[in-house]
Design an enzyme around this catalytic site. Structure first.
Site, PDB file in Angstrom:
ATOM      1  N   CYS A   1       0.819  -1.209   0.000  1.00 20.18           N
ATOM      2  CA  CYS A   1       0.000   0.000   0.000  1.00 20.18           C
ATOM      3  C   CYS A   1       0.860   1.271   0.000  1.00 20.18           C
ATOM      4  CB  CYS A   1      -0.951   0.011   1.192  1.00 20.18           C
ATOM      5  SG  CYS A   1      -0.107   0.118   2.775  1.00 20.18           S
TER       6      CYS A   1
ATOM      7  N   CYS B   1      -2.607  -2.853   8.565  1.00 17.85           N
ATOM      8  CA  CYS B   1      -2.238  -1.539   9.109  1.00 17.85           C
ATOM      9  C   CYS B   1      -1.788  -1.692  10.569  1.00 17.85           C
ATOM     10  CB  CYS B   1      -3.413  -0.579   9.027  1.00 17.85           C
ATOM     11  SG  CYS B   1      -4.321  -0.661   7.466  1.00 17.85           S
TER      12      CYS B   1
HETATM   13 FE1  FES Z   1      -1.684   0.085   4.270  1.00 19.38          FE
HETATM   14 FE2  FES Z   1      -3.406   1.023   5.988  1.00 19.38          FE
HETATM   15  S1  FES Z   1      -3.759   0.650   3.856  1.00 19.38           S
HETATM   16  S2  FES Z   1      -1.297   0.721   6.300  1.00 19.38           S
END
Ligand code: FES
Length: 139
Positions: free
Chosen positions: A33, A103
């Site tokens: 991400c 996360c």
């Molecule tokens: Fe990757 Fe939250 S979407 S840390």
């Protein structure tokens, strides 16, 4: 989708910002991400987390988990902080959507990376197996 606790910590993050006098700093990222989390610890001579700060360049869940993790470790001794898990952070936030669990992994890893930095800077021996393999987790 998000619990009240998550929204609260996202909207009013605790302990946000860099600590100028930190003696342990850790930075981790998630390659998928692209989010990055930095954790700053000020550890006193008795091994207590005297102060903590974080900087997160990432999603709302990453900010909420960072914030909650800082609250959970502030004032605690190192050995207790070493046992912090992402599951414990998620539980304290009363849950996270499945696709946001990674996360919380970032929060656990950032705390551990900062502790590792503290050990390295102070020449304290540790078991490398207890720490994330690199600064950039794929979790
Ligand atoms: Fe990757 Fe939250 S979407 S840390």
């Amino acid at each position: 989708m998000y619990t009240e606790k998550v929204l609260d910590h996202f909207s009013h993050p605790r302990n946000m910002g860099e600590l100028q006098d930190a003696n342990g700093v850790g930075m981790v990222g998630n390659a998928k991400c692209g989010d990055i989390m930095q954790m700053f610890l000020k550890i006193d001579d008795d091994g207590i987390i005297e102060d903590v700060g974080f900087k997160t360049f990432g999603c709302g869940a990453a900010i909420a988990t960072s914030s909650m993790a800082t609250e959970m470790i502030k004032g605690k001794p190192i050995d207790q902080v070493m046992k912090l898990t992402n599951q414990a952070v998620v539980k304290a936030l009363e849950g996270l959507p499945a696709q946001k669990l990674h996360c919380s992994v970032l929060a656990e890893e950032a705390v551990k990376a900062a502790l590792k930095d503290y050990y390295d800077k102070n020449g304290i021996a540790y078991d490398p197996a207890l720490f994330p393999p690199s600064e950039h987790s794929e979790a």
